[in-house]
Design a protein around this motif. Structure first.
Motif, PDB file in Angstrom:
ATOM      1  N   SER A  29      80.338  -5.467  -4.653  1.00  0.00           N
ATOM      2  CA  SER A  29      81.149  -5.209  -5.846  1.00  0.00           C
ATOM      3  C   SER A  29      81.374  -6.474  -6.670  1.00  0.00           C
ATOM      4  CB  SER A  29      82.497  -4.608  -5.447  1.00  0.00           C
ATOM      5  OG  SER A  29      83.199  -5.528  -4.634  1.00  0.00           O
ATOM      6  N   LEU A  30      80.735  -7.604  -6.297  1.00  0.00           N
ATOM      7  CA  LEU A  30      80.954  -8.861  -7.011  1.00  0.00           C
ATOM      8  C   LEU A  30      80.091  -9.022  -8.255  1.00  0.00           C
ATOM      9  CD1 LEU A  30      81.123 -11.274  -3.946  1.00  0.00           C
ATOM     10  CD2 LEU A  30      83.028 -10.329  -5.264  1.00  0.00           C
ATOM     11  N   PHE A  31      78.831  -8.591  -8.168  1.00  0.00           N
ATOM     12  CA  PHE A  31      77.923  -8.796  -9.294  1.00  0.00           C
ATOM     13  C   PHE A  31      76.789  -7.783  -9.244  1.00  0.00           C
ATOM     14  CE2 PHE A  31      74.104 -10.633 -11.193  1.00  0.00           C
ATOM     15  CZ  PHE A  31      74.581 -10.991 -12.444  1.00  0.00           C
ATOM     16  N   GLU A  32      76.391  -7.315 -10.420  1.00  0.00           N
ATOM     17  CA  GLU A  32      75.241  -6.436 -10.543  1.00  0.00           C
ATOM     18  C   GLU A  32      74.442  -6.895 -11.753  1.00  0.00           C
ATOM     19  OE1 GLU A  32      74.339  -1.735 -10.308  1.00  0.00           O
ATOM     20  OE2 GLU A  32      75.925  -2.314 -11.710  1.00  0.00           O
ATOM     21  N   GLY A  33      73.131  -7.085 -11.583  1.00  0.00           N
ATOM     22  CA  GLY A  33      72.323  -7.594 -12.675  1.00  0.00           C
ATOM     23  C   GLY A  33      70.938  -6.990 -12.727  1.00  0.00           C
ATOM     24  N   TYR A  34      70.375  -7.006 -13.952  1.00  0.00           N
ATOM     25  CA  TYR A  34      69.045  -6.485 -14.213  1.00  0.00           C
ATOM     26  C   TYR A  34      68.231  -7.539 -14.953  1.00  0.00           C
ATOM     27  CZ  TYR A  34      71.516  -2.066 -13.532  1.00  0.00           C
ATOM     28  OH  TYR A  34      72.278  -1.061 -13.024  1.00  0.00           O
ATOM     29  N   GLN A  35      66.936  -7.549 -14.713  1.00  0.00           N
ATOM     30  CA  GLN A  35      66.048  -8.435 -15.456  1.00  0.00           C
ATOM     31  C   GLN A  35      64.754  -7.687 -15.784  1.00  0.00           C
ATOM     32  OE1 GLN A  35      63.966 -11.804 -13.560  1.00  0.00           O
ATOM     33  NE2 GLN A  35      64.835 -13.054 -15.211  1.00  0.00           N
ATOM     34  N   HIS A  36      64.354  -7.816 -17.043  1.00  0.00           N
ATOM     35  CA  HIS A  36      63.100  -7.256 -17.523  1.00  0.00           C
ATOM     36  C   HIS A  36      62.250  -8.422 -18.009  1.00  0.00           C
ATOM     37  CE1 HIS A  36      64.919  -3.227 -17.601  1.00  0.00           C
ATOM     38  NE2 HIS A  36      66.006  -3.864 -18.052  1.00  0.00           N
ATOM     39  N   VAL A  37      61.015  -8.533 -17.537  1.00  0.00           N
ATOM     40  CA  VAL A  37      60.109  -9.610 -17.926  1.00  0.00           C
ATOM     41  C   VAL A  37      58.828  -8.977 -18.477  1.00  0.00           C
ATOM     42  CG1 VAL A  37      58.832 -11.645 -17.156  1.00  0.00           C
ATOM     43  CG2 VAL A  37      61.024 -11.089 -16.094  1.00  0.00           C
ATOM     44  N   VAL A  38      58.408  -9.440 -19.667  1.00  0.00           N
ATOM     45  CA  VAL A  38      57.207  -8.905 -20.310  1.00  0.00           C
ATOM     46  C   VAL A  38      56.299 -10.071 -20.694  1.00  0.00           C
ATOM     47  CG1 VAL A  38      56.304  -7.666 -22.313  1.00  0.00           C
ATOM     48  CG2 VAL A  38      58.428  -6.915 -21.241  1.00  0.00           C
ATOM     49  N   ASN A  39      55.028  -9.957 -20.369  1.00  0.00           N
ATOM     50  CA  ASN A  39      54.003 -10.908 -20.799  1.00  0.00           C
ATOM     51  C   ASN A  39      52.824 -10.100 -21.325  1.00  0.00           C
ATOM     52  OD1 ASN A  39      55.035 -13.594 -19.955  1.00  0.00           O
ATOM     53  ND2 ASN A  39      55.062 -12.594 -17.965  1.00  0.00           N
ATOM     54  N   TYR A  40      52.350 -10.516 -22.493  1.00  0.00           N
ATOM     55  CA  TYR A  40      51.236  -9.815 -23.110  1.00  0.00           C
ATOM     56  C   TYR A  40      50.314 -10.853 -23.732  1.00  0.00           C
ATOM     57  CZ  TYR A  40      48.576  -7.118 -26.516  1.00  0.00           C
ATOM     58  OH  TYR A  40      47.563  -6.566 -27.245  1.00  0.00           O
ATOM     59  N   SER A  41      49.019 -10.674 -23.546  1.00  0.00           N
ATOM     60  CA  SER A  41      48.042 -11.578 -24.138  1.00  0.00           C
ATOM     61  C   SER A  41      46.838 -10.760 -24.580  1.00  0.00           C
ATOM     62  CB  SER A  41      47.607 -12.631 -23.114  1.00  0.00           C
ATOM     63  OG  SER A  41      46.631 -13.475 -23.661  1.00  0.00           O
ATOM     64  N   TRP A  42      46.437 -10.986 -25.816  1.00  0.00           N
ATOM     65  CA  TRP A  42      45.242 -10.357 -26.357  1.00  0.00           C
ATOM     66  C   TRP A  42      44.431 -11.463 -27.000  1.00  0.00           C
ATOM     67  CZ3 TRP A  42      44.041  -8.248 -31.601  1.00  0.00           C
ATOM     68  CH2 TRP A  42      42.900  -7.449 -31.581  1.00  0.00           C
ATOM     69  N   ASN A  43      43.204 -11.659 -26.547  1.00  0.00           N
ATOM     70  CA  ASN A  43      42.433 -12.834 -26.941  1.00  0.00           C
ATOM     71  C   ASN A  43      40.977 -12.487 -27.247  1.00  0.00           C
ATOM     72  OD1 ASN A  43      42.066 -15.530 -27.444  1.00  0.00           O
ATOM     73  ND2 ASN A  43      41.936 -16.120 -25.303  1.00  0.00           N
ATOM     74  N   PRO A  44      40.733 -11.698 -28.313  1.00  0.00           N
ATOM     75  CA  PRO A  44      39.340 -11.496 -28.708  1.00  0.00           C
ATOM     76  C   PRO A  44      38.803 -12.760 -29.377  1.00  0.00           C
ATOM     77  CG  PRO A  44      40.788 -10.336 -30.192  1.00  0.00           C
ATOM     78  CD  PRO A  44      41.655 -10.943 -29.126  1.00  0.00           C
ATOM     79  N   LYS A  45      37.625 -12.682 -29.933  1.00  0.00           N
ATOM     80  CA  LYS A  45      36.922 -13.874 -30.398  1.00  0.00           C
ATOM     81  C   LYS A  45      37.680 -14.709 -31.427  1.00  0.00           C
ATOM     82  CE  LYS A  45      32.432 -15.395 -31.994  1.00  0.00           C
ATOM     83  NZ  LYS A  45      31.086 -15.030 -32.377  1.00  0.00           N
ATOM     84  N   HIS A  46      38.271 -14.107 -32.464  1.00  0.00           N
ATOM     85  CA  HIS A  46      38.841 -14.890 -33.559  1.00  0.00           C
ATOM     86  C   HIS A  46      40.356 -14.806 -33.698  1.00  0.00           C
ATOM     87  CE1 HIS A  46      34.960 -16.091 -35.035  1.00  0.00           C
ATOM     88  NE2 HIS A  46      34.547 -14.837 -34.995  1.00  0.00           N
ATOM     89  N   ILE A  47      41.026 -14.209 -32.739  1.00  0.00           N
ATOM     90  CA  ILE A  47      42.483 -14.124 -32.809  1.00  0.00           C
ATOM     91  C   ILE A  47      43.066 -14.206 -31.407  1.00  0.00           C
ATOM     92  CG2 ILE A  47      42.606 -11.602 -32.712  1.00  0.00           C
ATOM     93  CD1 ILE A  47      44.893 -11.812 -34.803  1.00  0.00           C
ATOM     94  N   ASN A  48      44.243 -14.770 -31.321  1.00  0.00           N
ATOM     95  CA  ASN A  48      44.953 -14.873 -30.050  1.00  0.00           C
ATOM     96  C   ASN A  48      46.393 -14.439 -30.304  1.00  0.00           C
ATOM     97  OD1 ASN A  48      46.568 -17.467 -28.348  1.00  0.00           O
ATOM     98  ND2 ASN A  48      45.604 -15.796 -27.295  1.00  0.00           N
ATOM     99  N   ILE A  49      46.845 -13.428 -29.582  1.00  0.00           N
ATOM    100  CA  ILE A  49      48.223 -12.958 -29.694  1.00  0.00           C
ATOM    101  C   ILE A  49      48.849 -13.039 -28.309  1.00  0.00           C
ATOM    102  CG2 ILE A  49      49.715 -10.991 -30.195  1.00  0.00           C
ATOM    103  CD1 ILE A  49      47.603 -10.063 -32.204  1.00  0.00           C
ATOM    104  N   GLU A  50      50.002 -13.694 -28.225  1.00  0.00           N
ATOM    105  CA  GLU A  50      50.703 -13.835 -26.957  1.00  0.00           C
ATOM    106  C   GLU A  50      52.172 -13.506 -27.145  1.00  0.00           C
ATOM    107  OE1 GLU A  50      50.156 -17.726 -25.319  1.00  0.00           O
ATOM    108  OE2 GLU A  50      47.982 -17.621 -25.500  1.00  0.00           O
ATOM    109  N   THR A  51      52.700 -12.729 -26.227  1.00  0.00           N
ATOM    110  CA  THR A  51      54.118 -12.409 -26.208  1.00  0.00           C
ATOM    111  C   THR A  51      54.639 -12.685 -24.810  1.00  0.00           C
ATOM    112  OG1 THR A  51      53.830 -10.664 -27.847  1.00  0.00           O
ATOM    113  CG2 THR A  51      55.832 -10.584 -26.521  1.00  0.00           C
TER     114      THR A  51
END
Length: 171
Positions: A29-51
């Motif tokens: 009953s002292l603490f309750e927590g949540y964590q959401h982690v997202v990693n995204y990478s798209w790397n075709p020839k002429h563009i790179n998108i990272e989140t």
């Protein structure tokens, strides 16, 4: 104590990868927590998108916390150089619901950056950038815009097998 972790990875046929992780923590009953982690990478020839991002929230006996950090990068690539833009946000809040107040350590930071750099395949790397940072802090129990700063900079990096040289200049 209870701890639960779940992780899912999605791989694209050509050049994309996405990863999601969920964590749950409970100390009786002292603490309750949540964590959401997202990693995204798209790397075709002429563009790179990272989140990359995560959100951690929790509640204790007399407090609630929420910490969000997100980074989004878009880079257009060519043989003569790359141009890109990056957005970072960090929002760290601690609330005391019974007192209806925000902790003075709470902070919100937004950073916008544009840059030019050479291609990855060259041993001597350069990078030129300009960024703007917006900082908000709690004033009179509300998150309030506090400062806006800008930064211009340049960096050079020489990589060799046994040593490297890094130079950075800020304006």
């Amino acid at each position: 104590m209870n701890l639960l972790t779940a992780d899912v990875i999605f791989k694209g046929v050509k050049s994309g990868v996405a990863n999601y992780t969920f964590n749950y923590l409970n100390f009786k009953s002292l603490f309750e927590g949540y964590q959401h982690v997202v990693n995204y990478s798209w790397n075709p020839k002429h563009i790179n998108i990272e989140t990359q991002g995560f959100n951690t929230s929790g509640s204790g006996a007399d407090s609630k916390s929420n910490y969000l950090k997100l980074s989004q990068l878009v880079r257009l690539k060519s043989n003569i150089g790359n141009i890109g833009a990056k957005y970072d946000v960090e929002d760290n809040r601690l609330n005391y619901p019974l007192a209806d107040s925000i902790a003075v350590s709470s902070v919100e930071l937004n950073k916008y950056e544009i840059f030019v750099e050479n291609p990855d395949s060259i041993n001597l790397k350069y990078r030129l950038w300009h960024n703007v940072k917006h900082l908000s802090i709690p004033i009179q129990n509300r998150m309030t815009a506090y400062s806006i700063t800008t930064e211009d900079g340049a960096s050079l990096k020489l990589n060799r097998k046994i040593h490297s040289l890094n130079l950075s200049f800020y304006l």
